[in-house]
Design a protein around this motif. Structure first.
Motif, PDB file in Angstrom:
ATOM      1  N   ASP A  25       1.379  -1.151   0.127  1.00  0.00           N
ATOM      2  CA  ASP A  25      -0.230  -0.540  -0.538  1.00  0.00           C
ATOM      3  C   ASP A  25       0.916   1.585  -0.142  1.00  0.00           C
ATOM      4  O   ASP A  25       1.403   1.968   0.965  1.00  0.00           O
ATOM      5  N   GLN A  26       0.904   2.003  -1.722  1.00  0.00           N
ATOM      6  CA  GLN A  26       2.211   2.927  -1.205  1.00  0.00           C
ATOM      7  C   GLN A  26       1.731   4.449  -0.961  1.00  0.00           C
ATOM      8  O   GLN A  26       2.583   5.517  -0.036  1.00  0.00           O
ATOM      9  N   LYS A  27       0.192   4.145  -0.277  1.00  0.00           N
ATOM     10  CA  LYS A  27      -0.218   5.311   0.154  1.00  0.00           C
ATOM     11  C   LYS A  27      -0.555   5.293   1.944  1.00  0.00           C
ATOM     12  O   LYS A  27      -0.917   5.954   2.585  1.00  0.00           O
ATOM     13  N   PHE A  28       0.058   3.644   2.726  1.00  0.00           N
ATOM     14  CA  PHE A  28      -0.283   3.208   3.587  1.00  0.00           C
ATOM     15  C   PHE A  28       0.162   4.337   5.274  1.00  0.00           C
ATOM     16  O   PHE A  28      -0.875   5.246   5.857  1.00  0.00           O
ATOM     17  N   PHE A  29       1.517   4.928   4.187  1.00  0.00           N
ATOM     18  CA  PHE A  29       2.394   5.795   5.894  1.00  0.00           C
ATOM     19  C   PHE A  29       1.709   7.566   5.533  1.00  0.00           C
ATOM     20  O   PHE A  29       1.991   8.228   6.351  1.00  0.00           O
ATOM     21  N   ARG A  30       1.571   7.566   4.203  1.00  0.00           N
ATOM     22  CA  ARG A  30       1.030   9.012   4.421  1.00  0.00           C
ATOM     23  C   ARG A  30      -0.449   9.082   5.170  1.00  0.00           C
ATOM     24  O   ARG A  30      -0.755  10.162   5.543  1.00  0.00           O
ATOM     25  N   LYS A  31      -1.312   8.314   4.677  1.00  0.00           N
ATOM     26  CA  LYS A  31      -2.266   8.500   5.318  1.00  0.00           C
ATOM     27  C   LYS A  31      -2.200   8.198   6.781  1.00  0.00           C
ATOM     28  O   LYS A  31      -2.554   8.971   7.722  1.00  0.00           O
ATOM     29  N   LEU A  32      -1.551   7.440   7.531  1.00  0.00           N
ATOM     30  CA  LEU A  32      -1.534   6.939   8.850  1.00  0.00           C
ATOM     31  C   LEU A  32      -1.065   8.927   8.994  1.00  0.00           C
ATOM     32  O   LEU A  32      -0.829   9.051  10.806  1.00  0.00           O
ATOM     33  N   MET A  33       0.203   9.516   8.222  1.00  0.00           N
ATOM     34  CA  MET A  33       1.259  10.217   9.093  1.00  0.00           C
ATOM     35  C   MET A  33      -0.267  12.390   8.593  1.00  0.00           C
ATOM     36  O   MET A  33      -0.387  12.281   9.660  1.00  0.00           O
ATOM     37  N   ASP A  34      -0.893  11.731   7.982  1.00  0.00           N
ATOM     38  CA  ASP A  34      -1.714  12.980   7.941  1.00  0.00           C
ATOM     39  C   ASP A  34      -3.588  12.713   9.166  1.00  0.00           C
ATOM     40  O   ASP A  34      -3.154  13.646   9.132  1.00  0.00           O
ATOM     41  N   LEU A  35      -3.306  11.862   9.206  1.00  0.00           N
ATOM     42  CA  LEU A  35      -4.411  11.298  10.022  1.00  0.00           C
ATOM     43  C   LEU A  35      -3.871  11.151  11.755  1.00  0.00           C
ATOM     44  O   LEU A  35      -3.961  12.156  13.005  1.00  0.00           O
ATOM     45  N   PHE A  36      -2.082  11.092  12.324  1.00  0.00           N
ATOM     46  CA  PHE A  36      -1.043  11.698  13.079  1.00  0.00           C
ATOM     47  C   PHE A  36      -1.336  13.399  13.636  1.00  0.00           C
ATOM     48  O   PHE A  36      -1.867  14.228  14.183  1.00  0.00           O
ATOM     49  N   ARG A  37      -1.336  14.105  12.713  1.00  0.00           N
ATOM     50  CA  ARG A  37      -1.777  15.365  12.406  1.00  0.00           C
ATOM     51  C   ARG A  37      -3.048  15.583  12.705  1.00  0.00           C
ATOM     52  O   ARG A  37      -3.278  16.834  13.229  1.00  0.00           O
ATOM     53  N   VAL A  38      -3.974  15.145  12.189  1.00  0.00           N
ATOM     54  CA  VAL A  38      -5.711  15.466  12.762  1.00  0.00           C
ATOM     55  C   VAL A  38      -5.114  15.751  14.368  1.00  0.00           C
ATOM     56  O   VAL A  38      -6.063  16.148  14.744  1.00  0.00           O
ATOM     57  N   CYS A  39      -5.033  14.223  14.324  1.00  0.00           N
ATOM     58  CA  CYS A  39      -5.150  13.790  16.463  1.00  0.00           C
ATOM     59  C   CYS A  39      -4.696  14.714  16.804  1.00  0.00           C
ATOM     60  O   CYS A  39      -5.024  14.963  17.736  1.00  0.00           O
ATOM     61  N   GLU A  40      -3.659  14.962  16.636  1.00  0.00           N
ATOM     62  CA  GLU A  40      -2.380  16.145  17.192  1.00  0.00           C
ATOM     63  C   GLU A  40      -2.884  17.391  17.269  1.00  0.00           C
ATOM     64  O   GLU A  40      -3.621  18.420  18.639  1.00  0.00           O
ATOM     65  N   ASP A  41      -3.633  18.280  15.945  1.00  0.00           N
ATOM     66  CA  ASP A  41      -4.863  19.403  16.440  1.00  0.00           C
ATOM     67  C   ASP A  41      -5.968  19.196  16.970  1.00  0.00           C
ATOM     68  O   ASP A  41      -5.937  20.510  17.283  1.00  0.00           O
ATOM     69  N   LEU A  42      -6.098  18.392  17.231  1.00  0.00           N
ATOM     70  CA  LEU A  42      -7.479  18.301  17.597  1.00  0.00           C
ATOM     71  C   LEU A  42      -7.012  17.463  19.435  1.00  0.00           C
ATOM     72  O   LEU A  42      -8.268  17.276  20.047  1.00  0.00           O
ATOM     73  N   GLU A  43      -6.117  17.547  19.607  1.00  0.00           N
ATOM     74  CA  GLU A  43      -5.795  17.161  20.313  1.00  0.00           C
ATOM     75  C   GLU A  43      -6.960  15.751  21.386  1.00  0.00           C
ATOM     76  O   GLU A  43      -6.776  15.605  22.445  1.00  0.00           O
ATOM     77  N   ASN A  44      -7.100  14.886  20.335  1.00  0.00           N
ATOM     78  CA  ASN A  44      -7.412  13.944  20.518  1.00  0.00           C
ATOM     79  C   ASN A  44      -5.925  12.672  21.001  1.00  0.00           C
ATOM     80  O   ASN A  44      -5.535  11.872  19.962  1.00  0.00           O
TER      81      ASN A  44
END
Length: 415
Positions: A168-187
């Protein structure tokens, strides 16, 4: 059966420079030409192969489909040979540099590992573990499922998980995008799960996964994910790496690959020694050390082959117009450069030390010994001891000449 001759010609782009040899009916190796070897996809195929392109006319000297069979042999750190069924003969690549040989050898092993993974995965998909057919889509709601797949799989299934992540060529990019969203939302619940996922992926101990996550593109996000260990207080590792770690270039390094490897090596060392020491198993710890060792060897190789860089380094060290602070930094760099040379094969290391002697390193050490800075004198002593331990004849030859008398005298009066 004799071995093909080693390639010894000097070239700045020598990392993957090879001679191609074929074993003839008389048991002798015929030279097929000199070129540069790469690993790439074969035309109209998903299979990977070795390509050697002639360095003079860009003609293809060799195309070889990499096999999953145990046919490859590594000899003398600079030769890879195999029995090629398509050519019905034995072939060999003789590398100019040991680092290039190791680089291609590691890639052949990775391709073979993938071929074995694919076979194993296909068998698993048709067996009881059909849930490993694909990874869950990377979304906030599926993080617990992804964690379960990564962490709770058996050893056999971990091979399949590794293959699915790499596929899955996009796996890490998707996971890192989700990480930044969680960090912005303090989740923090999401951040704690992502931490465990990234930690679990690292413990899969896959060289190909390491190649992805330790890349310039992903490494800082990976460090960010690992800040959110639920069992320890939050440490701002990214801030430390960005704001407090200062990369001092005593002399400008123009090679982008060398610079990239220097930065990558520091970050991997930081992850290994500061961020993850309590969670790494021995195998993963050893793999990270292996990457660091390989990077160090590549950096030294790239810099030592850059004659302009070496000459500029010694010109500044010897120049009376070089500012004291600048000269001090140059001496510390020289010490680190000599220490990193331990990552080279012994023959290459001895050759490098002889080149440094020819550039006047003993004159530089004699100058260091006249400094009032005791720390600088200790640094010069450390450099000198490296030379004595590796090849004492270099120092013996130097002091036997008239210009060496001053160094002997300085050694005698050192405090």
């Amino acid at each position: 059966m004799g071995a093909p001759e080693k390639t010894t010609t000097s070239n700045n782009n020598s990392m993957q420079r090879v001679k191609v040899y074929r074993l003839n009916d008389d048991g002798k190796w015929d030279d097929q030409g000199t070129g540069h070897v790469t690993i790439d996809y074969l035309e109209r195929s998903e299979d990977l192969g070795l390509f050697v392109i002639d360095e003079e006319d860009n003609e293809t000297l060799l195309v070889h489909r990499i096999s999953s069979d145990d046919i490859y042999r590594k000899q003398e750190d600079t030769i890879i040979s195999w029995r090629d069924s398509e050519y019905s003969s034995d072939l060999a690549l003789s590398f100019q540099e040991t680092t290039g040989c190791s680089y291609i050898w590691d890639h052949i092993c990775n391709v073979q590992r993938n071929l074995h993974f694919n076979t194993l995965s296909n068998e698993t998909y048709h067996g009881a573990n059909s849930e490993l057919r694909e990874l869950p889509e990377v979304e906030l709601s599926t993080l617990p499922s992804i964690l379960k797949v990564v962490v709770d799989s058996s050893i056999t299934d971990q091979l399949c998980v590794t293959e699915l992540i790499l596929h899955d060529q996009k796996f890490f990019r998707k996971l890192m995008d989700l990480f930044r969203v969680c960090e912005d939302l303090e989740n923090y619940d999401g951040l704690h799960i992502i931490y465990k996922i990234v930690r679990g992926i690292i413990l899969l101990n896959s060289p190909q996964i390491f190649e992805k996550i330790f890349s310039d593109e992903l490494i800082m996000d990976i460090v960010g994910c690992l800040e959110y260990d639920p069992d320890v207080p939050h440490v701002h590792h990214r801030n430390f790496l960005k704001e407090h770690v200062v990369f001092k270039e005593a002399i400008p390094i123009k090679d982008p690959l060398a610079l990239s490897k220097i930065h990558q090596t520091y970050r991997i060392s930081y992850l290994k020694d500061v961020v993850l020491p309590r969670v790494l198993d021995e195998a993963t710890f050893a793999s990270m050390n292996s990457i660091i060792h390989s990077n160090n060897g590549m950096v030294v190789t790239l810099l030592k082959d850059d004659t302009t860089f070496i000459k500029e380094l010694f010109a500044r060290l010897k120049s009376p117009s070089t500012a004291p602070e600048s000269k001090t930094n140059l001496v510390y760099f020289l010490q680190e450069f000599c220490n990193l040379s331990k990552s080279l094969q012994m023959v290459q290391q001895l050759r490098l030390f002889r080149d440094l002697v020819n550039e006047g390193i003993f004159d530089v050490i004699a100058d260091i010994f006249q400094s009032q800075d005791k720390k600088l004198i200790l640094t010069g002593t450390d450099i000198l001891m490296l030379f004595v331990s590796q090849d004492p004849t270099l120092l013996r030859s130097y002091v036997s000449r008239q210009e060496g008398v001053s160094l002997i005298g300085l050694l005698i009066i050192l405090p």
